[in-house]
Design a protein around this motif. Structure first.
Motif, PDB file in Angstrom:
ATOM      1  N   ALA A  19       0.838  -1.211   0.000  1.00 29.70           N
ATOM      2  CA  ALA A  19       0.000   0.000   0.000  1.00 29.70           C
ATOM      3  C   ALA A  19       0.871   1.259   0.000  1.00 29.70           C
ATOM      4  O   ALA A  19       0.574   2.224  -0.716  1.00 29.70           O
ATOM      5  CB  ALA A  19      -0.926  -0.001   1.209  1.00 29.70           C
ATOM      6  N   GLU A  20       1.957   1.245   0.781  1.00 22.90           N
ATOM      7  CA  GLU A  20       2.861   2.401   0.806  1.00 22.90           C
ATOM      8  C   GLU A  20       3.552   2.578  -0.543  1.00 22.90           C
ATOM      9  O   GLU A  20       3.734   3.706  -1.009  1.00 22.90           O
ATOM     10  CB  GLU A  20       3.898   2.234   1.906  1.00 22.90           C
ATOM     11  CG  GLU A  20       3.319   2.354   3.313  1.00 22.90           C
ATOM     12  CD  GLU A  20       4.304   1.948   4.383  1.00 22.90           C
ATOM     13  OE1 GLU A  20       4.374   2.659   5.398  1.00 22.90           O
ATOM     14  OE2 GLU A  20       4.997   0.916   4.206  1.00 22.90           O
ATOM     15  N   ALA A  21       3.914   1.483  -1.174  1.00 26.52           N
ATOM     16  CA  ALA A  21       4.529   1.553  -2.503  1.00 26.52           C
ATOM     17  C   ALA A  21       3.534   2.126  -3.515  1.00 26.52           C
ATOM     18  O   ALA A  21       3.900   2.970  -4.337  1.00 26.52           O
ATOM     19  CB  ALA A  21       5.011   0.178  -2.942  1.00 26.52           C
ATOM     20  N   ALA A  22       2.287   1.695  -3.437  1.00 24.01           N
ATOM     21  CA  ALA A  22       1.255   2.207  -4.355  1.00 24.01           C
ATOM     22  C   ALA A  22       1.044   3.704  -4.140  1.00 24.01           C
ATOM     23  O   ALA A  22       0.863   4.457  -5.112  1.00 24.01           O
ATOM     24  CB  ALA A  22      -0.043   1.442  -4.163  1.00 24.01           C
ATOM     25  N   GLN A  23       1.078   4.151  -2.890  1.00 21.75           N
ATOM     26  CA  GLN A  23       0.933   5.582  -2.602  1.00 21.75           C
ATOM     27  C   GLN A  23       2.102   6.373  -3.185  1.00 21.75           C
ATOM     28  O   GLN A  23       1.916   7.457  -3.739  1.00 21.75           O
ATOM     29  CB  GLN A  23       0.837   5.815  -1.099  1.00 21.75           C
ATOM     30  CG  GLN A  23      -0.448   5.326  -0.483  1.00 21.75           C
ATOM     31  CD  GLN A  23      -0.399   5.364   1.043  1.00 21.75           C
ATOM     32  OE1 GLN A  23       0.654   5.574   1.647  1.00 21.75           O
ATOM     33  NE2 GLN A  23      -1.549   5.147   1.661  1.00 21.75           N
ATOM     34  N   ALA A  24       3.297   5.826  -3.076  1.00 24.99           N
ATOM     35  CA  ALA A  24       4.475   6.498  -3.638  1.00 24.99           C
ATOM     36  C   ALA A  24       4.373   6.601  -5.153  1.00 24.99           C
ATOM     37  O   ALA A  24       4.705   7.634  -5.744  1.00 24.99           O
ATOM     38  CB  ALA A  24       5.748   5.758  -3.227  1.00 24.99           C
ATOM     39  N   VAL A  25       3.895   5.549  -5.795  1.00 22.54           N
ATOM     40  CA  VAL A  25       3.716   5.563  -7.249  1.00 22.54           C
ATOM     41  C   VAL A  25       2.692   6.624  -7.637  1.00 22.54           C
ATOM     42  O   VAL A  25       2.894   7.387  -8.591  1.00 22.54           O
ATOM     43  CB  VAL A  25       3.315   4.170  -7.775  1.00 22.54           C
ATOM     44  CG1 VAL A  25       2.859   4.239  -9.222  1.00 22.54           C
ATOM     45  CG2 VAL A  25       4.473   3.195  -7.620  1.00 22.54           C
ATOM     46  N   GLU A  26       1.611   6.735  -6.901  1.00 29.81           N
ATOM     47  CA  GLU A  26       0.581   7.734  -7.204  1.00 29.81           C
ATOM     48  C   GLU A  26       1.133   9.146  -7.016  1.00 29.81           C
ATOM     49  O   GLU A  26       0.857  10.029  -7.837  1.00 29.81           O
ATOM     50  CB  GLU A  26      -0.659   7.521  -6.334  1.00 29.81           C
ATOM     51  CG  GLU A  26      -1.775   8.495  -6.628  1.00 29.81           C
ATOM     52  CD  GLU A  26      -2.169   8.572  -8.100  1.00 29.81           C
ATOM     53  OE1 GLU A  26      -2.490   9.682  -8.575  1.00 29.81           O
ATOM     54  OE2 GLU A  26      -2.152   7.538  -8.794  1.00 29.81           O
ATOM     55  N   ALA A  31       3.191  14.147  -9.586  1.00 29.26           N
ATOM     56  CA  ALA A  31       4.332  15.040  -9.812  1.00 29.26           C
ATOM     57  C   ALA A  31       4.691  15.092 -11.291  1.00 29.26           C
ATOM     58  O   ALA A  31       5.033  16.157 -11.821  1.00 29.26           O
ATOM     59  CB  ALA A  31       5.530  14.583  -8.981  1.00 29.26           C
ATOM     60  N   GLN A  32       4.620  13.967 -11.983  1.00 32.28           N
ATOM     61  CA  GLN A  32       4.955  13.936 -13.402  1.00 32.28           C
ATOM     62  C   GLN A  32       3.999  14.815 -14.206  1.00 32.28           C
ATOM     63  O   GLN A  32       4.421  15.491 -15.145  1.00 32.28           O
ATOM     64  CB  GLN A  32       4.932  12.504 -13.928  1.00 32.28           C
ATOM     65  CG  GLN A  32       5.606  12.320 -15.283  1.00 32.28           C
ATOM     66  CD  GLN A  32       4.795  12.851 -16.454  1.00 32.28           C
ATOM     67  OE1 GLN A  32       3.566  12.764 -16.463  1.00 32.28           O
ATOM     68  NE2 GLN A  32       5.485  13.397 -17.435  1.00 32.28           N
ATOM     69  N   ARG A  33       2.726  14.837 -13.827  1.00 27.32           N
ATOM     70  CA  ARG A  33       1.769  15.690 -14.553  1.00 27.32           C
ATOM     71  C   ARG A  33       2.176  17.157 -14.438  1.00 27.32           C
ATOM     72  O   ARG A  33       2.110  17.912 -15.410  1.00 27.32           O
ATOM     73  CB  ARG A  33       0.353  15.455 -14.042  1.00 27.32           C
ATOM     74  CG  ARG A  33      -0.221  14.126 -14.497  1.00 27.32           C
ATOM     75  CD  ARG A  33      -1.720  14.015 -14.223  1.00 27.32           C
ATOM     76  NE  ARG A  33      -2.031  13.857 -12.812  1.00 27.32           N
ATOM     77  CZ  ARG A  33      -2.152  12.687 -12.176  1.00 27.32           C
ATOM     78  NH1 ARG A  33      -1.977  11.556 -12.827  1.00 27.32           N
ATOM     79  NH2 ARG A  33      -2.453  12.645 -10.901  1.00 27.32           N
ATOM     80  N   GLY A  34       2.619  17.567 -13.257  1.00 25.81           N
ATOM     81  CA  GLY A  34       3.090  18.944 -13.083  1.00 25.81           C
ATOM     82  C   GLY A  34       4.332  19.223 -13.905  1.00 25.81           C
ATOM     83  O   GLY A  34       4.468  20.285 -14.520  1.00 25.81           O
ATOM     84  N   TRP A  35       5.250  18.258 -13.937  1.00 19.30           N
ATOM     85  CA  TRP A  35       6.471  18.398 -14.735  1.00 19.30           C
ATOM     86  C   TRP A  35       6.125  18.528 -16.214  1.00 19.30           C
ATOM     87  O   TRP A  35       6.697  19.346 -16.925  1.00 19.30           O
ATOM     88  CB  TRP A  35       7.373  17.202 -14.479  1.00 19.30           C
ATOM     89  CG  TRP A  35       8.668  17.218 -15.246  1.00 19.30           C
ATOM     90  CD1 TRP A  35       8.943  16.522 -16.376  1.00 19.30           C
ATOM     91  CD2 TRP A  35       9.842  17.958 -14.942  1.00 19.30           C
ATOM     92  NE1 TRP A  35      10.232  16.773 -16.794  1.00 19.30           N
ATOM     93  CE2 TRP A  35      10.800  17.653 -15.926  1.00 19.30           C
ATOM     94  CE3 TRP A  35      10.183  18.852 -13.929  1.00 19.30           C
ATOM     95  CZ2 TRP A  35      12.074  18.219 -15.919  1.00 19.30           C
ATOM     96  CZ3 TRP A  35      11.456  19.413 -13.935  1.00 19.30           C
ATOM     97  CH2 TRP A  35      12.377  19.092 -14.918  1.00 19.30           C
ATOM     98  N   SER A 104       6.191  19.317 -24.360  1.00 24.13           N
ATOM     99  CA  SER A 104       5.777  18.309 -23.389  1.00 24.13           C
ATOM    100  C   SER A 104       4.337  17.860 -23.599  1.00 24.13           C
ATOM    101  O   SER A 104       3.914  16.877 -23.021  1.00 24.13           O
ATOM    102  CB  SER A 104       5.952  18.838 -21.965  1.00 24.13           C
ATOM    103  OG  SER A 104       5.106  19.944 -21.757  1.00 24.13           O
ATOM    104  N   SER A 105       3.571  18.553 -24.427  1.00 20.00           N
ATOM    105  CA  SER A 105       2.182  18.137 -24.630  1.00 20.00           C
ATOM    106  C   SER A 105       2.079  16.974 -25.613  1.00 20.00           C
ATOM    107  O   SER A 105       1.041  16.346 -25.716  1.00 20.00           O
ATOM    108  CB  SER A 105       1.347  19.302 -25.143  1.00 20.00           C
ATOM    109  OG  SER A 105       1.803  19.701 -26.422  1.00 20.00           O
ATOM    110  N   THR A 106       3.151  16.689 -26.353  1.00 20.44           N
ATOM    111  CA  THR A 106       3.140  15.589 -27.301  1.00 20.44           C
ATOM    112  C   THR A 106       4.105  14.518 -26.847  1.00 20.44           C
ATOM    113  O   THR A 106       5.309  14.738 -26.839  1.00 20.44           O
ATOM    114  CB  THR A 106       3.568  16.095 -28.704  1.00 20.44           C
ATOM    115  OG1 THR A 106       2.751  17.189 -29.061  1.00 20.44           O
ATOM    116  CG2 THR A 106       3.469  14.984 -29.726  1.00 20.44           C
TER     117      THR A 106
END
Length: 110
Positions: A19-26, A31-35, A104-106
């Motif tokens: 569960a902690e690993a899944a939270q880290a992935v989320e 963060a990637q969406r912001g990047w 970054s949009s493509t």
């Protein structure tokens, strides 16, 4: 965690649940969406701040590299400076395309 050069215990790493690993992935996905929303110039400024931080803290980081990896101190410092220099594929002048052409949009496949 053991120093491979001396065998000394230098730290402990806690077990992580699924569960902690899944939270880290989320968190990483958010963060990637912001990047992805940043333009090339903003990304370059962010990376430049990281470079300055690495160089300002190179002695402290070298101590950790020596302790955790058993690497010679001189090699640790060289590795940190090399990383911060942007040498190799991380350096924009080594890229096969101009940085301003990155949109970054493509999504791109390599």
């Amino acid at each position: 965690m053991d120093n491979p050069a001396t065998g000394a215990v230098v730290g402990e790493v806690p077990d992580t649940s699924a569960a902690e690993a899944a939270q880290a992935v989320e968190r990483a996905r958010r963060a990637q969406r912001g990047w992805a929303e940043l333009d090339t110039r903003a990304r370059a400024e962010f990376l430049a701040r990281g470079r300055r931080w690495l160089l300002a803290h190179r002695e402290e980081i070298a101590d950790l590299v020596v302790e955790e990896n058993g690497k010679a101190r001189e090699d640790a410092v060289v590795e940190i400076v090399y990383c911060a220099s942007g040498s190799g594929p991380a350096r924009p002048s080594c890229w096969p395309w101009p940085p301003e052409s990155l949109d970054s949009s493509t999504p791109r496949r390599r």
